[in-house]
Design a protein around this motif. Structure first.
Motif, PDB file in Angstrom:
ATOM      1  N   UNK A  82       0.792  -1.228   0.000  1.00 41.75           N
ATOM      2  CA  UNK A  82       0.000   0.000   0.000  1.00 41.75           C
ATOM      3  C   UNK A  82       0.830   1.285   0.000  1.00 41.75           C
ATOM      4  N   UNK A  83       2.130   1.180   0.220  1.00 33.58           N
ATOM      5  CA  UNK A  83       2.952   2.392   0.260  1.00 33.58           C
ATOM      6  C   UNK A  83       4.078   2.368  -0.765  1.00 33.58           C
ATOM      7  N   UNK A  84       4.841   1.285  -0.807  1.00 35.28           N
ATOM      8  CA  UNK A  84       6.006   1.234  -1.692  1.00 35.28           C
ATOM      9  C   UNK A  84       5.606   0.899  -3.124  1.00 35.28           C
ATOM     10  N   UNK A  85       4.748  -0.094  -3.301  1.00 31.52           N
ATOM     11  CA  UNK A  85       4.407  -0.517  -4.663  1.00 31.52           C
ATOM     12  C   UNK A  85       3.770   0.591  -5.496  1.00 31.52           C
ATOM     13  N   UNK A  86       2.835   1.393  -4.946  1.00 26.29           N
ATOM     14  CA  UNK A  86       2.285   2.481  -5.767  1.00 26.29           C
ATOM     15  C   UNK A  86       3.343   3.480  -6.229  1.00 26.29           C
ATOM     16  N   UNK A  87       4.484   3.531  -5.526  1.00 24.80           N
ATOM     17  CA  UNK A  87       5.543   4.476  -5.893  1.00 24.80           C
ATOM     18  C   UNK A  87       6.715   3.780  -6.570  1.00 24.80           C
ATOM     19  N   UNK A  88       6.498   2.554  -7.089  1.00 25.14           N
ATOM     20  CA  UNK A  88       7.607   1.779  -7.641  1.00 25.14           C
ATOM     21  C   UNK A  88       8.216   2.421  -8.885  1.00 25.14           C
ATOM     22  N   UNK A  89       7.444   3.276  -9.583  1.00 22.60           N
ATOM     23  CA  UNK A  89       7.991   3.947 -10.765  1.00 22.60           C
ATOM     24  C   UNK A  89       8.702   5.252 -10.414  1.00 22.60           C
ATOM     25  N   UNK A  90       8.625   5.645  -9.151  1.00 22.55           N
ATOM     26  CA  UNK A  90       9.300   6.867  -8.713  1.00 22.55           C
ATOM     27  C   UNK A  90      10.748   6.571  -8.364  1.00 22.55           C
ATOM     28  N   UNK A  91      11.488   7.602  -8.047  1.00 26.59           N
ATOM     29  CA  UNK A  91      12.905   7.436  -7.742  1.00 26.59           C
ATOM     30  C   UNK A  91      13.090   6.712  -6.407  1.00 26.59           C
ATOM     31  N   UNK A  92      14.307   6.200  -6.220  1.00 26.66           N
ATOM     32  CA  UNK A  92      14.632   5.511  -4.961  1.00 26.66           C
ATOM     33  C   UNK A  92      14.501   6.462  -3.778  1.00 26.66           C
ATOM     34  N   UNK A  93      14.853   7.730  -3.982  1.00 24.73           N
ATOM     35  CA  UNK A  93      14.758   8.722  -2.901  1.00 24.73           C
ATOM     36  C   UNK A  93      13.315   8.844  -2.412  1.00 24.73           C
ATOM     37  N   UNK A  94      12.367   8.864  -3.341  1.00 28.42           N
ATOM     38  CA  UNK A  94      10.949   8.957  -2.961  1.00 28.42           C
ATOM     39  C   UNK A  94      10.549   7.748  -2.126  1.00 28.42           C
ATOM     40  N   UNK A  95      10.987   6.564  -2.530  1.00 28.13           N
ATOM     41  CA  UNK A  95      10.641   5.352  -1.795  1.00 28.13           C
ATOM     42  C   UNK A  95      11.274   5.341  -0.405  1.00 28.13           C
ATOM     43  N   UNK A  96      12.490   5.861  -0.300  1.00 33.81           N
ATOM     44  CA  UNK A  96      13.137   5.956   1.010  1.00 33.81           C
ATOM     45  C   UNK A  96      12.355   6.895   1.919  1.00 33.81           C
ATOM     46  N   UNK A  97      11.907   8.027   1.364  1.00 31.02           N
ATOM     47  CA  UNK A  97      11.115   8.982   2.149  1.00 31.02           C
ATOM     48  C   UNK A  97       9.820   8.332   2.635  1.00 31.02           C
ATOM     49  N   UNK A  98       9.239   7.472   1.816  1.00 26.02           N
ATOM     50  CA  UNK A  98       8.026   6.755   2.223  1.00 26.02           C
ATOM     51  C   UNK A  98       8.312   5.864   3.427  1.00 26.02           C
ATOM     52  N   UNK A  99       9.462   5.176   3.425  1.00 25.35           N
ATOM     53  CA  UNK A  99       9.788   4.321   4.575  1.00 25.35           C
ATOM     54  C   UNK A  99      10.022   5.162   5.836  1.00 25.35           C
ATOM     55  N   UNK A 100      10.563   6.373   5.675  1.00 23.49           N
ATOM     56  CA  UNK A 100      10.722   7.266   6.829  1.00 23.49           C
ATOM     57  C   UNK A 100       9.352   7.641   7.385  1.00 23.49           C
ATOM     58  N   UNK A 101       8.415   7.970   6.477  1.00 23.98           N
ATOM     59  CA  UNK A 101       7.057   8.277   6.919  1.00 23.98           C
ATOM     60  C   UNK A 101       6.399   7.090   7.597  1.00 23.98           C
ATOM     61  N   UNK A 102       6.631   5.887   7.057  1.00 25.76           N
ATOM     62  CA  UNK A 102       6.070   4.684   7.676  1.00 25.76           C
ATOM     63  C   UNK A 102       6.653   4.475   9.064  1.00 25.76           C
ATOM     64  N   UNK A 103       7.945   4.727   9.229  1.00 27.46           N
ATOM     65  CA  UNK A 103       8.574   4.580  10.541  1.00 27.46           C
ATOM     66  C   UNK A 103       7.949   5.524  11.557  1.00 27.46           C
ATOM     67  N   UNK A 104       7.727   6.774  11.141  1.00 25.26           N
ATOM     68  CA  UNK A 104       7.111   7.758  12.040  1.00 25.26           C
ATOM     69  C   UNK A 104       5.694   7.330  12.403  1.00 25.26           C
ATOM     70  N   UNK A 105       4.945   6.833  11.413  1.00 25.28           N
ATOM     71  CA  UNK A 105       3.571   6.401  11.655  1.00 25.28           C
ATOM     72  C   UNK A 105       3.519   5.206  12.606  1.00 25.28           C
ATOM     73  N   UNK A 106       4.375   4.213  12.371  1.00 23.02           N
ATOM     74  CA  UNK A 106       4.388   3.032  13.244  1.00 23.02           C
ATOM     75  C   UNK A 106       4.794   3.400  14.667  1.00 23.02           C
ATOM     76  N   UNK A 107       5.755   4.320  14.787  1.00 22.90           N
ATOM     77  CA  UNK A 107       6.168   4.762  16.121  1.00 22.90           C
ATOM     78  C   UNK A 107       5.036   5.487  16.827  1.00 22.90           C
ATOM     79  N   UNK A 108       4.291   6.301  16.070  1.00 25.13           N
ATOM     80  CA  UNK A 108       3.158   7.010  16.663  1.00 25.13           C
ATOM     81  C   UNK A 108       2.071   6.061  17.132  1.00 25.13           C
TER      82      UNK A 108
END
Length: 212
Positions: A82-108
């Motif tokens: 639901x987060x990485x696959x929809x952005x699979x055509x974007x750059x690696x930097x965008x996907x890394x930023x998504x994982x940072x957002x996921x980390x913040x969300x899971x921590x919250x």
């Protein structure tokens, strides 16, 4: 050696995803945290949601470990789907930023559910500390070191000797060539996130008795 085993357990999940996708998963630490907290909740009395909900499941520790690892694996799969696959055509930097957002969300979410109080799992085995020269090691230290070594061996066998492992390695070497050879790169990436989340959860569980 103990510090090495902790770093190795957490790093294994980083390596699995990075080798296949080129993405550094900054939510890997949260996978470890969730694995430990879920195992604690399943195996002992725990107060959740600012002590407003009392959970008393008291499942056997091996069952709690297995279920917690499975649940976090599902979370890792959902992160990709639901987060990485929809952005699979974007750059690696965008996907890394998504994982940072996921980390913040899971921590919250973890802060809302478990709060800020420290939790600790009981040691897997009881016994007197072991002295090796000038070093003193607890029984749980041996579990941590042993788990790291066993996972390293199993992953080596998996990547070197199994068809799926070889497909994952092919994706890490050249995704385009792997796709031309009939390998479903999306499926391999999905499996990489699942495997990484499971490893992270197990790492958190093994470390939890030693560090709250």
């Amino acid at each position: 050696m103990i510090t090495f085993s902790i770093y190795a357990l957490i790093a294994l999940g980083f390596v699995v995803i990075h080798n296949v996708t080129g993405v550094i998963n900054f939510a890997q630490g949260e996978f470890a945290m969730l694995g430990a907290l879920v195992a604690i909740t399943l195996s002992q009395d725990t107060s959740l949601f600012n002590r407003s909900v009392a959970v008393r499941l008291d499942w056997p520790l091996p069952v709690s470990i297995a279920v917690a690892t499975l649940l976090v694996t599902v979370i890792g799969m959902a992160l990709y789907r639901f987060a990485i696959r929809p952005a699979r055509t974007r750059s690696v930097i965008v996907q890394i930023i998504i994982t940072i957002g996921a980390a913040i969300a899971l921590r919250g979410v973890a802060l809302i559910v478990w709060g800020t109080d420290p939790y600790r799992l009981p040691s897997f085995t009881n016994g007197a500390p072991i002295r090796i020269g000038q070093a003193v090691m607890t029984q749980q230290d041996l579990w941590m070191i042993g788990t790291a070594l066993i996972l390293l061996v199993l992953l080596y066998i998996f990547f070197q000797r199994t068809l799926i492992g070889k497909a994952l390695r092919a994706c890490s070497i050249n995704r385009t060539a792997a796709r031309l050879m009939g390998i479903n790169v999306n499926t391999m990436t999905f499996l990489a996130f699942a495997l990484s989340a499971g490893i992270g959860a197990l790492a958190g569980i093994v470390v939890a008795p030693r560090y709250s």
